[in-house]
Enzyme design. Structure first.
Site, mmCIF file in Angstrom:
data_model
loop_
_atom_site.group_PDB
_atom_site.id
_atom_site.type_symbol
_atom_site.label_atom_id
_atom_site.label_comp_id
_atom_site.label_asym_id
_atom_site.label_seq_id
_atom_site.Cartn_x
_atom_site.Cartn_y
_atom_site.Cartn_z
ATOM 1 N N SER A 127 -123.111 10.373 57.836
ATOM 2 C CA SER A 127 -123.675 10.465 56.487
ATOM 3 C C SER A 127 -123.731 11.906 56.011
ATOM 4 C CB SER A 127 -125.086 9.872 56.484
ATOM 5 O OG SER A 127 -125.765 10.181 55.283
ATOM 6 N N TYR A 152 -133.446 9.286 59.209
ATOM 7 C CA TYR A 152 -132.136 8.691 58.993
ATOM 8 C C TYR A 152 -131.037 9.720 59.248
ATOM 9 C CZ TYR A 152 -128.028 6.936 56.539
ATOM 10 O OH TYR A 152 -126.752 6.556 56.219
#
Length: 335
Positions: A127, A152
């Protein structure tokens, strides 16, 4: 080839599986169908995949070690595209355990299964969030990514480190893709463009964080899938000339690679909202707010190496992509 797509009921996973089937591959898709967002969307994506010859779906959690081992022994996959994960930056502040189970335990299972079943190439989702507190723009894979601002992001950075250890120790070719704000039809309801559309069409006020002064490298799903599929056939090789002193951290002496995959064209949130208003044909009621914990001011992908290695060339404009999304949204929700 026989290819495993994890997270096949997810947004990027479903589109990737569909494209691979169109290319003649046999796809096994797995997903745990959790209720992080509307499960009807996941079932809807699976419904159009189930109509395609060459697709098999198994409901399964990547964190289930026994089930994963059995699946790999049964199917003998040539390649694995791992897109299953607990997504969302803000949700990681409320439910960190979900990220530990799916993104760390689950990814460990994927690595172990690939290692023991002679998988030729593991492509997995990282990501843009890994860039965290970095301020240099555009984000480049040659940059260090040591200061994540959400769990995350930390879990995705951990995936890259875990993958490298398996590439180094077991000669497992791995490629991580740092996705940059993917959008389009069948997307995730927790994404800004989706929730903005819901609220605008209902006459509700939208919350715009940091007073609209954030920038995101919005990337249309078809462009993303094109890159994923091309990367699958670009298998990393060992490189004896690479070293830790002056070597690019996105590469290694091991069969390991990291790429950014984004549009290379960041848009300010205010401009994004204006484009969405134009597409919908309604002016939004706006509530300007301060920045939220875990957010970053901007994302901007340097994709030069991906363009060089596989010919990645995103071509969908923001207005075109949002128009396609809104046409789907009206049809799906009967607006």
């Amino acid at each position: 080839m026989k290819i495993l797509v994890t997270g096949a009921a997810g947004f990027i996973g479903a589109f990737t599986a569909k494209q691979l089937i169109a290319m003649g591959h046999e796809i096994v898709g797995i997903d745990n169908l959790n209720d992080y967002y509307d499960v009807a969307l996941k079932h809807g994506r699976l419904a159009w995949l189930d109509k395609l010859d060459g697709f098999t779906f198994v409901e399964m959690d990547v964190a289930d070690t026994t089930a994963m081992n059995a699946l790999f022994k049964q199917h003998k996959f040539d390649r694995v595209i791992h897109l299953a994960a607990q997504a969302g930056v803000r949700y990681s502040l409320q439910n960190p355990q979900a990220y530990i189970q799916s993104n760390l335990v689950g990814f460990g299972n994927v690595l172990e299964c690939c290692r023991h079943n002679q998988v030729e190439h593991l492509v997995y989702a990282s990501s843009s969030s890994v860039y965290g507190m970095n301020s240099k723009m555009p984000y480049a894979t040659s940059d260090r990514v040591d200061h994540p601002v959400s769990l995350y992001a930390a879990s995705k950075k951990s995936n890259e480190l875990m993958a490298h250890s398996y590439s180094h120790l077991y000669d497992l070719p791995t490629t991580g893709l740092r996705f940059f704000t993917v959008y389009g039809p069948w997307g995730r309801p927790d994404m800004a463009y989706f929730s903005f559309t819901q609220k605008i069409t209902r006459g509700e006020t939208i919350d715009i964080y940091n007073h609209g002064k954030m920038r995101r490298d919005f990337t249309y799903v078809d462009d993303i899938v094109s890159g994923v599929v091309k990367v699958m056939d670009c298998i990393p090789q060992r490189n004896a000339n690479w070293n830790t002193i002056d070597g690019n951290p996105s590469q290694s002496s091991a069969p390991y690679k990291i790429y950014n995959i984004g549009n290379h064209d960041p848009v300010e949130l205010g401009e994004f909202v204006s484009t969405l208003e134009e597409v919908i044909g309604i002016e939004a009621s706006k509530n300007y707010m301060e920045m939220q914990p875990g957010d970053v001011l901007a994302t901007f992908a340097d994709v030069e190496d991906l363009a060089r290695d596989v010919g990645f060339a995103p071509s969908t404009s923001l207005k075109t992509g949002l128009s396609r999304f809104y046409e789907w949204y009206k049809d799906f929700y009967h607006v």
